[in-house]
Design a protein around this motif. Structure first.
Motif, PDB file in Angstrom:
ATOM      1  N   ASP A   1      33.056  38.034  49.178  1.00 54.42           N
ATOM      2  CA  ASP A   1      34.310  38.013  49.923  1.00 54.42           C
ATOM      3  C   ASP A   1      35.072  36.716  49.661  1.00 54.42           C
ATOM      4  N   ARG A   2      36.405  36.798  49.830  1.00 53.72           N
ATOM      5  CA  ARG A   2      37.255  35.648  49.556  1.00 53.72           C
ATOM      6  C   ARG A   2      38.135  35.359  50.765  1.00 53.72           C
ATOM      7  N   TYR A   3      37.705  34.428  51.567  1.00 54.11           N
ATOM      8  CA  TYR A   3      38.519  33.940  52.669  1.00 54.11           C
ATOM      9  C   TYR A   3      38.020  32.553  53.039  1.00 54.11           C
ATOM     10  N   ARG A   4      38.805  31.830  53.812  1.00 52.12           N
ATOM     11  CA  ARG A   4      38.399  30.534  54.336  1.00 52.12           C
ATOM     12  C   ARG A   4      38.028  30.717  55.799  1.00 52.12           C
ATOM     13  N   GLN A   5      37.197  29.830  56.304  1.00 53.44           N
ATOM     14  CA  GLN A   5      36.804  29.952  57.705  1.00 53.44           C
ATOM     15  C   GLN A   5      36.612  28.573  58.328  1.00 53.44           C
ATOM     16  N   PHE A   6      36.727  28.530  59.651  1.00 50.25           N
ATOM     17  CA  PHE A   6      36.531  27.290  60.390  1.00 50.25           C
ATOM     18  C   PHE A   6      36.048  27.651  61.785  1.00 50.25           C
ATOM     19  N   GLN A   7      35.402  26.692  62.419  1.00 49.78           N
ATOM     20  CA  GLN A   7      34.912  26.886  63.788  1.00 49.78           C
ATOM     21  C   GLN A   7      35.897  26.246  64.762  1.00 49.78           C
ATOM     22  N   LEU A   8      36.293  26.996  65.766  1.00 50.25           N
ATOM     23  CA  LEU A   8      37.234  26.494  66.759  1.00 50.25           C
ATOM     24  C   LEU A   8      36.505  25.549  67.715  1.00 50.25           C
ATOM     25  N   ILE A   9      36.946  24.289  67.732  1.00 51.90           N
ATOM     26  CA  ILE A   9      36.321  23.262  68.553  1.00 51.90           C
ATOM     27  C   ILE A   9      37.430  22.521  69.300  1.00 51.90           C
ATOM     28  N   ALA A  10      37.210  22.283  70.585  1.00 54.57           N
ATOM     29  CA  ALA A  10      38.253  21.660  71.408  1.00 54.57           C
ATOM     30  C   ALA A  10      38.467  20.201  71.039  1.00 54.57           C
ATOM     31  N   ASP A  11      37.375  19.474  70.758  1.00 52.96           N
ATOM     32  CA  ASP A  11      37.484  18.053  70.451  1.00 52.96           C
ATOM     33  C   ASP A  11      38.073  17.867  69.050  1.00 52.96           C
ATOM     34  N   GLY A  12      38.645  16.694  68.824  1.00 55.78           N
ATOM     35  CA  GLY A  12      39.170  16.375  67.508  1.00 55.78           C
ATOM     36  C   GLY A  12      40.660  16.166  67.527  1.00 55.78           C
ATOM     37  N   PRO A  13      41.192  15.769  66.399  1.00 55.71           N
ATOM     38  CA  PRO A  13      42.635  15.485  66.330  1.00 55.71           C
ATOM     39  C   PRO A  13      43.458  16.743  66.529  1.00 55.71           C
ATOM     40  N   ALA A  14      44.636  16.550  67.076  1.00 57.17           N
ATOM     41  CA  ALA A  14      45.560  17.672  67.283  1.00 57.17           C
ATOM     42  C   ALA A  14      46.867  17.351  66.560  1.00 57.17           C
ATOM     43  N   PRO A  15      47.449  18.270  65.832  1.00 65.21           N
ATOM     44  CA  PRO A  15      46.887  19.602  65.605  1.00 65.21           C
ATOM     45  C   PRO A  15      45.778  19.560  64.556  1.00 65.21           C
ATOM     46  N   ARG A  16      44.927  20.555  64.616  1.00 61.06           N
ATOM     47  CA  ARG A  16      43.907  20.699  63.583  1.00 61.06           C
ATOM     48  C   ARG A  16      44.589  21.228  62.316  1.00 61.06           C
ATOM     49  N   VAL A  17      44.160  20.735  61.124  1.00 60.87           N
ATOM     50  CA  VAL A  17      44.763  21.155  59.855  1.00 60.87           C
ATOM     51  C   VAL A  17      43.693  21.774  58.974  1.00 60.87           C
ATOM     52  N   GLU A  18      43.946  23.003  58.547  1.00 59.28           N
ATOM     53  CA  GLU A  18      43.082  23.688  57.586  1.00 59.28           C
ATOM     54  C   GLU A  18      43.842  23.812  56.265  1.00 59.28           C
ATOM     55  N   ARG A  19      43.217  23.357  55.180  1.00 56.49           N
ATOM     56  CA  ARG A  19      43.878  23.333  53.886  1.00 56.49           C
ATOM     57  C   ARG A  19      43.122  24.173  52.867  1.00 56.49           C
ATOM     58  N   TYR A  20      43.904  24.810  51.981  1.00 58.70           N
ATOM     59  CA  TYR A  20      43.297  25.427  50.789  1.00 58.70           C
ATOM     60  C   TYR A  20      44.047  24.921  49.570  1.00 58.70           C
ATOM     61  N   PHE A  21      43.303  24.373  48.629  1.00 57.44           N
ATOM     62  CA  PHE A  21      43.873  23.874  47.387  1.00 57.44           C
ATOM     63  C   PHE A  21      43.630  24.894  46.289  1.00 57.44           C
ATOM     64  N   LEU A  22      44.700  25.498  45.799  1.00 55.35           N
ATOM     65  CA  LEU A  22      44.556  26.429  44.683  1.00 55.35           C
ATOM     66  C   LEU A  22      44.045  25.698  43.452  1.00 55.35           C
ATOM     67  N   THR A  23      44.570  24.517  43.201  1.00 53.31           N
ATOM     68  CA  THR A  23      44.067  23.654  42.135  1.00 53.31           C
ATOM     69  C   THR A  23      43.963  22.235  42.666  1.00 53.31           C
ATOM     70  N   TYR A  24      43.177  21.427  41.962  1.00 52.21           N
ATOM     71  CA  TYR A  24      43.077  19.999  42.272  1.00 52.21           C
ATOM     72  C   TYR A  24      43.899  19.176  41.280  1.00 52.21           C
ATOM     73  N   CYS A  25      44.836  19.810  40.595  1.00 47.41           N
ATOM     74  CA  CYS A  25      45.586  19.126  39.537  1.00 47.41           C
ATOM     75  C   CYS A  25      46.234  17.842  40.029  1.00 47.41           C
ATOM     76  N   ARG A  26      46.704  17.834  41.273  1.00 43.27           N
ATOM     77  CA  ARG A  26      47.359  16.640  41.810  1.00 43.27           C
ATOM     78  C   ARG A  26      46.662  16.150  43.076  1.00 43.27           C
TER      79      ARG A  26
END
Length: 813
Positions: A98-123
Motif C-alpha cells: 500500500d502507498r500512503y503516509r500515516q501519523f499518530q494523533l498526539i495532543a502534545d507537541g508544536p501547533a500546528p502539527r506539520v506532515e510532509r511528503y517529499f516526492l524527491t530530495y533534489c532540493r
C-alpha cells in the motif's frame, strides 16, 4: 471538543510546475473524526522555500481520537494524467505494498502539527538555495542525512586545491564554520550567513563527529559537483603523488562544490582561471534545444541505439575521452543514422579512466569527462540532431573505494553503516572455525560491493532523486539500470550465502517507487533494465505487481546469435560456430526462438560493452566471424559477410536494436574495463579506410529499418527454419505493409533460389520486391541476390535467392 490543526505539505523538490489541482485525502470525516471513509480537501499551490512548487492544506482533527493512526495521501493532475495518486512510496512493511503516509494523533507537541511528503530530495539535501520572506535574494541552506552523528558542521576548503585532509588540513580559515542542527528523520540542517551568491562555486565538506566520537570529513552525497578532475587520492600513494591542484585530484575524495542548478555556462569551453564564468538561466539555455526542428524519438520501438563510452573516444590522445570528444563525434552518429545514444555511466567515479560502473556521487557528472554543464551541452547537441540520450545508472552497489562518501558515513559500527544493508550485529557472525566474522552481516548480490540499504527512504531517494535530476536538469530521455536482478532477486548474506528475502522485497519496492516517480515527472521517459532473470514482472506496471520498466536487455538474443562469451554455453552460438568455416547444421531453430521473443519489450544486440572482449571468451564481432583468424583478404571478406548478417538480424528483429561503438567499422581490438584506453581504434579514420564498406552497410540497413514502419513494430512471424541449410526466414508487418527477411549462415549461396512455404496468412499471393541485399557489391559482397527485382508468391510458396552468409529484404507490392 478539543481539536488539533494538522498541516499537510506535498513537496515536489522540482522547479518545473508539473502538477495541478492537488487534493488531500485522509482517513477522517468532515467533522475531523477518524473514519475508514476518506475525505478530500483542496490543496493550495505555493512556492516553497526551495523555490519549487509545494501543495498545502490544513485539517482540524478531533483529539477524541488521540492515539489513533491517521492515513493520508494526495491526488494530483499532471502531464498526461488526471486524478493520479501522488504517493509512489510503499509502506515500510515487507508484507504490504500500500502507498500512503500515516501519523499518530498526539495532543502534545508544536501547533500546528506539520506532515510532509517529499516526492524527491533534489532540493531537500545538499547545498541549496533558500528563499526567505524577509529577503529578495536566496540564502544558502545545507542539509545532510547523518542519523548517528553527534555533531555536524560545514567547513570550506581552499579554492586552489579543493581538498581537506582527514586531519582538517586544507580548511579555509577565512571562511565561517557553519554548525548544523539535527531536525527531522536524522537530517542535520543549517543556513550560511549572507546570500547564496557569496558562496557560489566554493568547495566544502561536512565535518562529522561520529557516533564513536571520531571527527571525520565527508563529501556531500547530494552535491551536483565535486571539484576534483583527476585521478589522485592524496591519502593513497598507489594513485600517485598529488601536486596540490584540482586538475590532478580525484573527485570522489575532493570537496563538494556549492552549485546553482538553475544556471548553465553559456559556452562549452571552460573558463580560464581568474575569469568569472558566463552563466545564463537554464530556461534560456534549453530554449534552443530543438532549433534544428529534428524530432527526438520518444517511442522505444523507433530507436536505433548506439552504445557509447565517452572514455573510449579521444582518438590519438593519451588521456581518456571527454564530453568535448563526444560532441565532436555526433556528426559521425548523424551520418550513421542512429537516433539514440546510450552512455555508459557518467556519475563521479574513482580515477579518470573507468567504465563508470562503480560510482559514488549520483548527482555529479565525472569531472575528468567535463562535468555537469558540459554534459548539458552534449545533451542539447544530441537533441538538436534528433538523437535521444539514454544514460546508464548504477544502483546495485557503490564505488567500493568510497571511504569519504557512502562508507561508514557517520559511525564505525557496521549495523549503523547507513548506506549499506547489514543484518543483525557483527557479533552474530563467525567463521566455521569459530573466528569472528564481523562483516558477515553485509549482503552480496552478485555484483561488486555490498547491497545498498534499500529499506532507508534516504537511500532510495539518493537514487530516485538523482534520476529525477537527470530528467529535469540534464534533459536525458531515458535511463538504463545496471543489473536489476541484483536489486530484486539475488541478495544473499555475506556470511554464508543464505538468501535475504527482505532485501529482495525492498529492492522491488525501491524499483517500483523509482519507476512510478519518474513516470509521474516524465510520462514519456524510457526505462530499461539489464535483467537476466526472464521474469515478466520486470516490464509489468507496478499496479500489476511489476517493476515498471519499459524494456529489458536481451542477453539471450546475443548468446544465441553470436555466443562467443563463455556464458553462452548451451545456447545456439550461431556466429561463433559459423566462424569456423564449416557447413555442418546450425541450431537455427534455437535462435529463431530468441528472434520471436524479441517482440516482448526487448533491447536486442549482437554486441554490448560487456561482450566486446570483457566477458570471458568474448571478442569483437568481426573477430568472432573469422574464428580469430587474421582479418586479411578472403578471410576479411567472409568475416564481414557474417558480421553484416549478425547486425541485420538484430536491426530487423522485433526488438529495439543496439550495437556497441566501433561495430560499424569492424573494430577488432578487445574492449575491456581495464585496457580500453590502450585499445582504442580511431572510428573516424576506419570509416574512411578498412571499415568503409561496412560503414556503408550500417548506414543503409539503419535507414531501411527506420524507413519501414513494419520494422518499428513488435509484429513478427517465423516463416521457415532449416538447421541443415542454415536458413531462417521471418516476416514483419504493419497494416498493409509486409516485409520478408530471408537469411542464411550457409557458406554457399542459394543462387538458384530457396523455396519457402508457409500458409496464406504467412505468405499471401503477391509480388515481393527486393529492397535490400547484404551481399551487394557496395558493401563488399558478391552481388548474389534477386537483382532488386520483384518475386511472386503463389499458393503460399516463395522462391528467393539468398546469398552466402547474408540476407535479403523483400517488401510486398
Amino acid at each position: 471538543m478539543a481539536m488539533q490543526t494538522v498541516e499537510f505539505h506535498f513537496i515536489t523538490g522540482l522547479r518545473r510546475p508539473l502538477f495541478q489541482n492537488a487534493r488531500l485525502r485522509g482517513s477522517w470525516d468532515n467533522e475531523g473524526r477518524f473514519s475508514n471513509d476518506w475525505t478530500e480537501h483542496p490543496m493550495q499551490e505555493t512556492t516553497g522555500e526551495d523555490g519549487c512548487p509545494v501543495f498545502t492544506a490544513s485539517v482540524s482533527l478531533d483529539l477524541a481520537d488521540e492515539g489513533k493512526f491517521f492515513k493520508w495521501g494526495v491526488v494530483i493532475d499532471g502531464p498526461q494524467f488526471t486524478n493520479f495518486w501522488g504517493i509512489p512510496t510503499e509502506l515500510q512493511d515487507t508484507r504490504n505494498t500500500d502507498r500512503y503516509r500515516q501519523f499518530q494523533l498526539i495532543a502534545d507537541g508544536p501547533a500546528p502539527r506539520v506532515e510532509r511528503y517529499f516526492l524527491t530530495y533534489c532540493r531537500r539535501l545538499g547545498a541549496n538555495k533558500r528563499y526567505r520572506p524577509d529577503s529578495p535574494v536566496p540564502s544558502l541552506h545545507f542539509a545532510v542525512w547523518a542519523p548517528n552523528a553527534q555533531q555536524v558542521d560545514v567547513v570550506f576548503g581552499e579554492r586552489n586545491n579543493g581538498y581537506i585532509s582527514d586531519t582538517g588540513e586544507g580548511i579555509d580559515p577565512t571562511m565561517p564554520v557553519i554548525p548544523l542542527s539535527l531536525r527531522l528523520d536524522g537530517i542535520w540542517e543549517g543556513d550560511a550567513p549572507g546570500t547564496f551568491a557569496t558562496y557560489m562555486s566554493l568547495p566544502y565538506m561536512y565535518r562529522i563527529l561520529t557516533a564513536q566520537g571520531q571527527t571525520v570529513y565527508r563529501t556531500d552525497i547530494f552535491s551536483r559537483h565535486q571539484i576534483g578532475e583527476g585521478c589522485i587520492n592524496p591519502n593513497d600513494p598507489n594513485t600517485g603523488t598529488w601536486t596540490g591542484t584540482v586538475e590532478t585530484l580525484d573527485g570522489t575524495v575532493s570537496c563538494s562544490v556549492v552549485t546553482d542548478p538553475d544556471v548553465v555556462r553559456r559556452k562549452f569551453a571552460s573558463t580560464r582561471p581568474g575569469l568569472t564564468p558566463d552563466l545564463i538561466p537554464a530556461e534560456e539555455f534549453w530554449a534552443t534545444e530543438f532549433t534544428a526542428g529534428l524530432p527526438v524519438p520518444t517511442r522505444i520501438e523507433d530507436l536505433v541505439i548506439y552504445e557509447l563510452h565517452v572514455g573510449s573516444l579521444g582518438f590519438g590522445k593519451e588521456t581518456a575521452g571527454d564530453l568535448g570528444d563526444a560532441i565532436a563525434f555526433l556528426d559521425h552518429l548523424v551520418e550513421l543514422g542512429v537516433n539514440a545514444v546510450e552512455l555508459l555511466p557518467m556519475a563521479e567515479f574513482s580515477g579518470n579512466v573507468s567504465w563508470g560502473y562503480g560510482d559514488s556521487h549520483h548527482f555529479c557528472v565525472e569531472g575528468s569527462a567535463g562535468g555537469r554543464d558540459k554534459y548539458r551541452h552534449f545533451v542539447r547537441e544530441c537533441h538538436r540532431r534528433g538523437i535521444a540520450v539514454i544514460q546508464d545508472v548504477v544502483y546495485n552497489h557503490y564505488d567500493p573505494n568510497a571511504a569519504r562518501a557512502q562508507w561508514k558515513y557517520d559511525s564505525d559500527n557496521d549495523e549503523q553503516n547507513i548506506y549499506y544493508w547489514f543484518e543483525g550485529h557483527p557479533s552474530d557472525y563467525r567463521f566455521p572455525d569459530g573466528r569472528p566474522f564481523p562483516t558477515g552481516g553485509y549482503i552480496d548480490n552478485g555484483s561488486t560491493g555490498y547491497t545498498p540499504r534499500f529499506w532507508e527512504e534516504a537511500v532510495r531517494q539518493q537514487f530516485i532523486s538523482s534520476a529525477a535530476f537527470l530528467l529535469e536538469e540534464m534533459h536525458v530521455d531515458g535511463l538504463r539500470v545496471d543489473l536489476t536482478q541484483a536489486i530484486h532477486r539475488d541478495n544473499v548474506l555475506h556470511a554464508d550465502g543464505r538468501p535475504v528475502g527482505s532485501a529482495n522485497i525492498f529492492g522491488q519496492k525501491f524499483l517500483r517507487e523509482w519507476s512510478r516517480t519518474l513516470n509521474m515527472i516524465h510520462p514519456t521517459v524510457m526505462l530499461f533494465a539489464e535483467d537476466h532473470t526472464g521474469w515478466e514482472g520486470v516490464t509489468r506496471p507496478p499496479a500489476q505487481g511489476g517493476l515498471g520498466f519499459d524494456y529489458t536487455w536481451d542477453a539471450e538474443f546475443y548468446h544465441n546469435l553470436v555466443g562467443d562469451a563463455d556464458a553462452a554455453g548451451g545456447k545456439a552460438r550461431l556466429l561463433k560456430q559459423a566462424g569456423t568455416g564449416g557447413n555442418e547444421p546450425l541450431p537455427m531453430d534455437r535462435f529463431s526462438g530468441s528472434l520471436f521473443a524479441s517482440q516482448f519489450n526487448r533491447v536486442v544486440f549482437h554486441e554490448s560493452h560487456d561482450e566486446a572482449g570483457n566477458a570471458q571468451g568474448s571478442v569483437r564481432t568481426l573477430v568472432v566471424a573469422a574464428n580469430y583468424a587474421p582479418l586479411v583478404g578472403a578471410t576479411r571478406i567472409a568475416a564481414e559477410n557474417r558480421a553484416r548478417l549478425a547486425a541485420g538480424l538484430s536491426l530487423l528483429s522485433a526488438g529495439t536494436p543496439m550495437f556497441f561503438m566501433g561495430e560499424e567499422v569492424g573494430a577488432q581490438k578487445p574492449y575491456t574495463f581495464d585496457k580500453f584506453i590502450y585499445n582504442r581504434e580511431d572510428i573516424l579514420v576506419e570509416k574512411q579506410e578498412s571499415g568503409k564498406t561496412l560503414f556503408r552497410f550500417y548506414q543503409d540497413i539503419i535507414s531501411l529499418s527506420r524507413r519501414l514502419p513494419s520494422i518499428r513494430t513488435q509484429n513478427i512471424d517465423i516463416l521457415h527454419v532449416s538447421n541443415t541449410n542454415r536458413v531462417l526466414v521471418f516476416k514483419r508487418w504493419k497494416g498493409a505493409e509486409e516485409v520478408i527477411i530471408a537469411a542464411s549462415f550457409n557458406n554457399t549461396p542459394f543462387a538458384n533460389g530457396y523455396v519457402v512455404q508457409k500458409d496464406f496468412l504467412g505468405i499471401p499471393n503477391a509480388g515481393w520486391k527486393e529492397v535490400f541485399n547484404s551481399d551487394a557489391a557496395l558493401y563488399g559482397g558478391r552481388n548474389i541476390g534477386n537483382g532488386g527485382g520483384t518475386l511472386f508468391s503463389s499458393q503460399a510458396r516463395l522462391n528467393v535467392v539468398i546469398p552466402a552468409n547474408g540476407f535479403v529484404v523483400l517488401v510486398k507490392q
